[in-house]
Design a protein around this motif. Structure first.
Motif, PDB file in Angstrom:
ATOM      1  N   CYS A 286       0.807  -1.063   0.064  1.00 32.64           N
ATOM      2  CA  CYS A 286       0.038  -0.014  -0.117  1.00 32.64           C
ATOM      3  C   CYS A 286       0.993   1.206  -0.027  1.00 32.64           C
ATOM      4  O   CYS A 286       1.385   1.736  -1.109  1.00 32.64           O
ATOM      5  N   GLU A 385      -0.327   0.022   6.672  1.00 40.09           N
ATOM      6  CA  GLU A 385      -0.560   0.934   5.562  1.00 40.09           C
ATOM      7  C   GLU A 385       0.949   1.341   4.950  1.00 40.09           C
ATOM      8  O   GLU A 385       1.184   1.212   3.628  1.00 40.09           O
ATOM      9  N   GLU A 510      -4.298   5.342   8.672  1.00 36.92           N
ATOM     10  CA  GLU A 510      -3.440   4.724   7.444  1.00 36.92           C
ATOM     11  C   GLU A 510      -2.131   5.469   7.589  1.00 36.92           C
ATOM     12  O   GLU A 510      -1.265   5.156   8.523  1.00 36.92           O
ATOM     13  N   ASP A 601      -5.885   9.911   3.651  1.00 34.08           N
ATOM     14  CA  ASP A 601      -5.493   8.477   3.484  1.00 34.08           C
ATOM     15  C   ASP A 601      -3.841   8.530   3.704  1.00 34.08           C
ATOM     16  O   ASP A 601      -3.376   8.212   4.551  1.00 34.08           O
ATOM     17  N   ASN A 602      -3.275   9.351   2.566  1.00 39.36           N
ATOM     18  CA  ASN A 602      -1.832   9.393   2.533  1.00 39.36           C
ATOM     19  C   ASN A 602      -1.542  10.889   2.912  1.00 39.36           C
ATOM     20  O   ASN A 602      -2.097  11.829   2.345  1.00 39.36           O
TER      21      ASN A 602
HETATM   22 CA    CA Z   1      -4.222   3.978   1.384  1.00 36.22          CA
END
Ligand code: CA
Ligand code: FEO
Ligand code: CA
Length: 708
Positions: A286, A385, A510, A601-602
């Protein structure tokens, strides 16, 4: 507007955020349909008192509300050299590839001058006025010299193993020269979507075994040599010459070495690997991070979904398998890819330990294409993650990590050995061992305003969602700190160790990434629609909303500004959503001036320390995108949207070069909408025919730095 999908399978059944059913199935094996895997009675922290323990350039957007169409013009003036961190000539990697220049006054308060783009659902890639973008590489493009031309209808595993894989996620860029003209692009390929990869797809059973092997070869990672275009912020792949660094690793045949205390333990031994030291394949890679010694870390995330036969696993193993989301009641969970048809090792009825050989942090050395990538057991096993490293003042290296599942935990690793500066072979060899031994911790958070947390997201009367916290030590070296579990057991079944010590159940942690200029750590908590629902854990100050659809950003400040500290303070600078929604918060900034954001998320940082956030599953109806905000000064909380990705896609892997002139993102799963196929695509990005994941670089037309 011709950019709308033509034969559009409508997004009829959005799920978490706007995530489509198809994404839920392929990306994480419908993780959210299953009961929450964390059924531990581990007190959530409300109860805790003691803390002991295209086609390129098609669209450019103007100000919010007005999209302006026009072909991108040629890139502007020379940007000057010095992109990524200065590095000696190859093949020696930079001494501190991940270090940031430009530290000093005003860190994280750099002006972000771009005009924010509006939310949209276009099937194209949208950047602000004054910027351009280009597809750097897409699924099927050649990586290794001699790779055959991509042939959708005659794809083979051998060809795919030499071509760029599917569903790019993490993106890292590592310098190859001091002038910033050559670099290595390192990319994760998280998962495959067979509906969108194989013409005529009907079911996994109907695929040929060779097609199953194609999918396995489309997983893993790519290393690709890239070069700057005419001194601008644009980059292109190197397509001639030796391309000596170019590399693919995959889930089909690449071998990985296990390191650390769980390597060689009974938990990871199989018939094929009786020593428990060598694993074939990496799964569901990921996010990740570039280390200060010039390697890349990659997180094996939803590895559970690749296995079959959980119902036939030994009874004694089932509770541990279930804690990792592996179905132990059916041979073939719905939607399973049935990889056992191509490789026996995916059958847990025959090889129950094989699942224990995935879910680790992988380290790959892109400067040495012959090196064997390693899975470091000292960093624990969960749905990683990613991992991001900072060198603490003491010289020990600290890796921060999240376990991306509803109600799972935040972790950090502190190395036993200290980072050795310089790029000598001796330093290099030493630093490559840093992640093989150390202490693993899990986070427990305390709150300051517990009585006021009612699930509405209303800011407490002390003006902040905030508190203190402790890092609870699980393992140091080969010594376990968890009663009743050996060190190898803690590292292999880390979730169960976290349950035992009372770690705090978070809203899908994450990316967890330290800002290298300040040492502060930023956590993307994506969402958790199960929070406070039924008998699930209630909202708390760090996860303050019931049925949390939009997520939040947590800022963690280690005590004494020491990243090895065992205590910290935390706060939520951003509580995501529509700024008009009372439950949102943007560090106190005027909410009429910020962009709506959903499902962070990132995260990444630019060279001035500003925070960049990419999203996965926008629950506000827009395509996913990339956002940025200053972290200090009067602009803290002034979040602005920088780009959106095409229809059905997720924005992954943001990476900003150290000269602030190039922004890389991965466009993952474009057109991933239930009912879409190769023949009836929901997205035709990037080439106008059918959807292909790809990596995009964005730059400013006048050659200036991004933002300011
Ligand atoms: Ca992700
Ligand atoms: Fe692969 Fe947690 O996203
Ligand atoms: Ca508070």
């Amino acid at each position: 507007m011709s950019d709308r999908p033509r034969l559009l399978p409508l997004l009829a059944t959005p799920r978490h955020g706007s995530r489509d059913v198809m994404t839920c199935l392929y990306r994480c094996g419908n993780a959210c349909d299953h009961p929450v895997p964390n059924t531990s009675d581990n007190a959530y922290f409300g109860d805790l008192v003691s803390a002991e323990v295209s086609r390129r350039g098609v669209v450019r957007a103007g100000t919010v509300g007005a999209l302006v169409l026009g072909l991108g013009s040629a890139a502007g003036t020379a940007a000057g050299a010095g992109a990524a961190a200065a590095a000696p000539n190859s093949p020696a990697p930079p001494a501190a590839a991940a270090s940031r220049g430009g530290a000093g006054k005003g860190i994280g308060s750099g002006a972000l001058t771009f005009q924010p783009i509006p939310p949209n659902t276009l099937d194209t890639f949208v950047v602000p006025n004054g910027y351009d973008h280009a597809v750097l590489i897409r699924w099927g493009d050649p990586v290794l010299p001699g790779a055959p031309k991509f042939d959708l209808r005659r794809q083979t595993a051998a060809a795919q193993a030499r071509q760029f894989g599917y569903n790019n996620d993490y993106v890292g860029v590592l310098p190859l020269d001091k002038a910033g003209r050559r670099a290595l692009l390192v990319v994760n390929h998280e998962y495959t979507n067979e509906d969108l990869m194989f013409p005529g797809f009907t079911s996994h059973d109907a695929l040929t075994v060779e097609q199953v092997r194609v999918a396995m070869a489309a997983h893993g990672m790519s290393v690709v040599e890239i070069e700057r275009v005419d001194g601008t912020g644009q980059w292109r792949t190197v397509t001639s010459g030796r391309r000596q660094y170019n590399r693919r690793v995959d889930a089909l045949s690449s071998t990985f070495e296990l390191t650390g205390p769980a390597a060689g333990s009974a938990f990871v031994k199989t018939a094929a690997d009786p020593l428990g030291r060598t694993v074939i394949g990496t799964l569901n890679n990921c996010a990740g991070g570039v280390t200060p010694w010039g390697t890349v870390l990659s997180g094996e995330e939803n590895f559970n979904q690749y296995f079959v036969g959980g119902d036939g696993a030994p009874e004694a193993e089932k509770s541990r398998l279930a804690r990792y989301g592996i179905n132990t009641t059916a041979r073939y969970p719905s939607g399973n890819r049935k990889w056992d048809r191509a490789a026996d090792r995916f059958d847990l009825a025959k090889h129950p330990n094989e699942a224990n050989r995935h879910g680790w942090i992988v380290e790959i050395d892109p400067y040495d294409p012959d090196s064997r990538p390693r899975k470091h057991t000292a960093l624990g096993r969960f749905k990683h993650e990613g991992a991001n490293v900072i060198v603490a003042r003491s010289g020990h290296v600290v890796a921060y990590m999240g376990d991306d599942e509803r109600f799972d935990y935040l972790y950090k690793f502190v190395s036993d050995k200290k980072f050795m500066k310089g790029s000598s072979p001796v330093a290099r060899r030493h630093n490559l061992t840093l992640l093989e031994s150390g202490a693993l911790y899990v986070a427990r958070l305390e709150q300051t305003s517990a009585d006021e947390i009612d699930g509405s997201g209303r800011l407490p009367s002390d003006g902040a969602f905030n508190g203190k916290g402790r890092w609870i030590k699980l393992v140091s070296g080969t010594r376990s700190h968890v009663a009743g579990m050996t060190a190898a057991e803690v590292l292999t079944f880390t979730r169960l160790a976290g349950d035992k010590v009372g770690a705090t159940k978070m809203d899908r942690p994450e990316d967890v990434e330290p800002n290298l200029l300040t040492g502060k750590v930023y956590v993307a908590l994506t969402n958790n629609t199960a929070r406070g629902v039924g008998s699930n854990p209630k909202p708390d100050e760090a996860n303050p909303r019931t049925a949390n659809r939009h997520g939040q950003i947590l800022e963690l400040v280690e005590d004494r500004a020491d990243n090895t500290a065992e205590s910290f303070t935390w706060s939520l600078p951003i509580v995501c959503g529509d700024p008009a929604d009372e439950s949102t918060y943007f560090a106190g900034y005027d909410k009429t001036k910020v962009s709506p954001i959903s499902c962070p998320d990132n995260v990444a940082f630019d060279a001035t320390g500003n925070l960049w956030i990419s999203t996965d599953g926008n629950a506000l109806g827009s395509n996913d995108g990339l956002f940025a905000t200053a972290l200090q000064g009067p602009e803290r909380g002034h979040l602005k949207q920088f780009l959106t990705v095409p229809y059905g896609a997720e924005t992954c892997g943001p990476f900003i070069t150290d000269d602030n002139r190039s922004v890389f993102v991965a466009v993952q799963h474009p057109g991933e909408i239930t009912g879409a196929t190769v023949e009836n695509p929901a997205s035709t990005w990037p080439d106008g025919d059918y959807a292909k994941p790809g990596v995009v670089v964005t730059w400013r037309l006048d050659g200036g730095p991004i933002g300011s």
